[in-house]
Design an enzyme around this catalytic site. Structure first.
Site, mmCIF file in Angstrom:
data_model
loop_
_atom_site.group_PDB
_atom_site.id
_atom_site.type_symbol
_atom_site.label_atom_id
_atom_site.label_comp_id
_atom_site.label_asym_id
_atom_site.label_seq_id
_atom_site.Cartn_x
_atom_site.Cartn_y
_atom_site.Cartn_z
ATOM 1 C CD GLU A 1 10.308 35.878 24.978
ATOM 2 O OE1 GLU A 1 9.952 37.033 25.222
ATOM 3 O OE2 GLU A 1 9.686 34.881 25.405
ATOM 4 C CD GLU B 1 11.215 32.869 29.349
ATOM 5 O OE1 GLU B 1 10.157 33.531 29.401
ATOM 6 O OE2 GLU B 1 12.318 33.383 29.066
HETATM 7 N N1 LIG Z 1 -0.325 39.147 23.736
HETATM 8 N N2 LIG Z 1 0.625 38.551 23.875
HETATM 9 N N3 LIG Z 1 1.557 37.978 23.817
HETATM 10 C C1 LIG Z 1 2.435 37.457 24.767
HETATM 11 C C2 LIG Z 1 3.817 37.786 24.295
HETATM 12 C C3 LIG Z 1 4.747 37.263 25.303
HETATM 13 C C4 LIG Z 1 5.945 38.096 25.221
HETATM 14 N N4 LIG Z 1 6.644 38.123 26.516
HETATM 15 C C5 LIG Z 1 7.334 37.110 26.897
HETATM 16 O O1 LIG Z 1 7.364 36.092 26.278
HETATM 17 C C6 LIG Z 1 8.132 37.266 28.169
HETATM 18 C C7 LIG Z 1 9.180 36.321 28.375
HETATM 19 C C8 LIG Z 1 10.520 36.833 28.856
HETATM 20 O O2 LIG Z 1 11.571 35.983 28.425
HETATM 21 C C9 LIG Z 1 10.579 36.923 30.402
HETATM 22 O O3 LIG Z 1 11.715 37.674 30.767
HETATM 23 C C10 LIG Z 1 9.282 37.534 30.930
HETATM 24 O O4 LIG Z 1 9.383 37.756 32.330
HETATM 25 C C11 LIG Z 1 8.152 36.548 30.618
HETATM 26 C C12 LIG Z 1 6.820 37.007 31.210
HETATM 27 O O5 LIG Z 1 6.392 38.169 30.567
HETATM 28 C C13 LIG Z 1 8.027 36.307 29.153
#
Ligand SMILES: N=[N+]=NCCCCNC(=O)[C@@H]1[C@H]2[C@H](O)[C@@H](O)[C@H](O)[C@@H](CO)[C@@H]12
Length: 446
Positions: free
Chosen positions: A166, A351
């Protein structure tokens, strides 16, 4: 329950990240990461939570692998703590740190679980951040050198590598809004960090081609962006939001150029880059990882940096504990869009999951029906994409364990397995039992 056929050999697993679960951040000669510094900075995380212990996975990994096997997991996506292996970020290798990942991979393989390795999941060595980190152009070589250490040690046992997790969150959170480590709030730094992340990705892929014999890709978070209304201002802001989150990283990798809207998004802060950078970034990759959580609904708002639009879920939208709208159709649409835009390369959902208000443990159970429903609807969405002809090869639920949700600390839980952080007791939730049935039926139970 409707029977859902998933392709033979579809890979079912779960995902985690080093700093979120390992604990022992400085054990056995490990070098501190920017998350060690950030989480220990007062006010940066909810309740001052840190990854000092987390899920104690650094010490309990063998039991956690056993739990994965009991749930029937076929794969496990983990990340390497760069500073654990290279305490100074480059140069000397910490054999004890490298040894942890060596043992983890062997334990996974002994239990019939395929390891998928992410090289960078946000925990940059502090020593490199002190030299500019993602703002220093040298980081492409630092990252490629670190990647080569991992390839030499694990390639062959690890057959699917991801360079970055990401990059959008790394820069939007870490350099623009300051919500994530290293906590900068700087419009000019943001596109520079993004570009250096992409150059580092390219350098690591190039290094892999020189000595790796398996597959390498990148993991991105993408969410469909829909206008809040048909007001032209909302539509224009939505296009900018889509470019900024969804196309900013894959367009350079696949087309050798940034989306045209980026100049509009960053204005005078948008730099120009030399052609050789794009040549490096455009290394051919073998697979793409999609992290999907929600869609975005964009409302024009000149004060909302940097796209001039804020996210505004529609009235009546059902939200998770992190405020993300439940929108499983967006997963189908995103997988179809990725194939149509970037070509028919193998895709993995690397994910997908949700933070839900879980009920307390009662009688050894956590009845997280909301999460079961979330998984069921999103697995159905993956199946719809497959039926539409998208080459989706696997699904990794986020996350195996309740863990450190970055700045939100332990206040938000994504795990299909409950963790009691006082006792480190693991308890599979109903969603873990459901997921085990899904795996055993190759999706049929979804
Ligand atoms: N509005 N809005 N938008 C949502 C944007 C999502 C951005 N956050 C992620 O994708 C993180 C990804 C990460 O790899 C993981 O380390 C995190 O624990 C997960 C949960 O948070 C997800």
């Amino acid at each position: 329950m409707t029977r859902r056929e998933f392709p033979k050999g579809f890979l079912w697993g779960s995902a985690t990240a080093a700093y979120q679960i390992e604990g022992s951040p400085l054990a056995d000669g490990a070098g501190a990461s920017i998350w060690q510094r950030f989480s220990h900075t007062p006010g940066k995380t909810v309740n001052g939570d840190t990854g000092d212990i987390a899920c104690d996975h650094y010490r309990r990994y063998a039991d956690d692998v056993k739990l994965m096997r009991e749930l029937g997991m076929q794969a496990y996506r983990f990340s390497v703590g760069w500073g654990r292996v290279l305490p100074d970020g480059n140069g000397r290798v910490n054999e004890k740190g490298l040894g942890f990942y060596d043992r983890l991979v062997d334990t996974l393989l002994e239990n019939g679980i395929e390891p998928l390795c992410t090289l960078y999941h946000w925990d940059l060595p502090e020593a490199l951040d002190n030299r500019g980190g993602w703002l220093n152009p040298d980081i492409a070589n630092w990252f490629a050198d670190y990647a080569s250490v991992m390839y030499r040690k694990l390639d062959g046992r690890v057959k699917k590598w991801a360079t970055l997790n990401e990059p959008w969150v790394v820069t939007d959170g870490g350099y623009l809004h300051g919500a994530l480590a290293p906590g900068h709030e700087n419009l000019f730094e943001t596109p520079i960090a993004s570009h250096h992340l992409l150059r580092a990705h390219g350098a690591a892929v190039k290094a892999y081609r020189a000595e790796g014999k398996n597959q390498i890709g990148i993991v991105v978070n993408i969410e469909p962006k829909h206008p809040a209304s048909d007001d032209p201002a909302d539509i224009a802001a939505t296009k900018r939001a889509d470019a900024y989150m969804n196309r900013q990283y894959l367009d350079p990798i696949f087309f050798g150029r940034y989306p045209g809207e980026m100049k509009e998004v960053f204005g005078e802060a948008w730099p120009e880059w030399p052609a050789e950078d794009y040549a490096l970034i455009q290394q051919k990759i073998d697979w793409l990882g999609l992290n999907y959580y929600t869609r975005g609904v964009t409302k024009a708002d000149p004060k909302a940096w940097p796209v001039g639009g804020r996210n505004e879920p529609p009235k009546g939208a059902v939200l998770t504990e992190t405020g993300w709208e439940l929108f499983p159709k967006g997963l189908t649409d995103t997988l179809v869009w990725m194939k149509e835009r970037y070509g028919d390369l193998p895709l993995y959902v690397t994910e997908n999951g949700a933070a839900m208000k879980d009920p307390p443990i009662a009688g050894g159970r956590v009845q997280d029906q909301h999460r079961v429903d979330y998984l069921r609807t999103h697995l159905s969405a993956v199946n719809d994409a497959i039926k539409a002809g998208v080459d989706v090869r696997g699904y990794m639920v986020w996350s195996l364990l309740d863990n450190l949700e970055w700045s939100l600390g332990y206040s938000k839980t994504f795990g299909i397995v409950h963790v009691d952080f006082k006792t480190q007791q693991r308890t599979p939730k109903d969603s873990a039992r459901f997921y085990a049935e899904v795996i055993a039926s190759n999706g049929g139970a979804a």
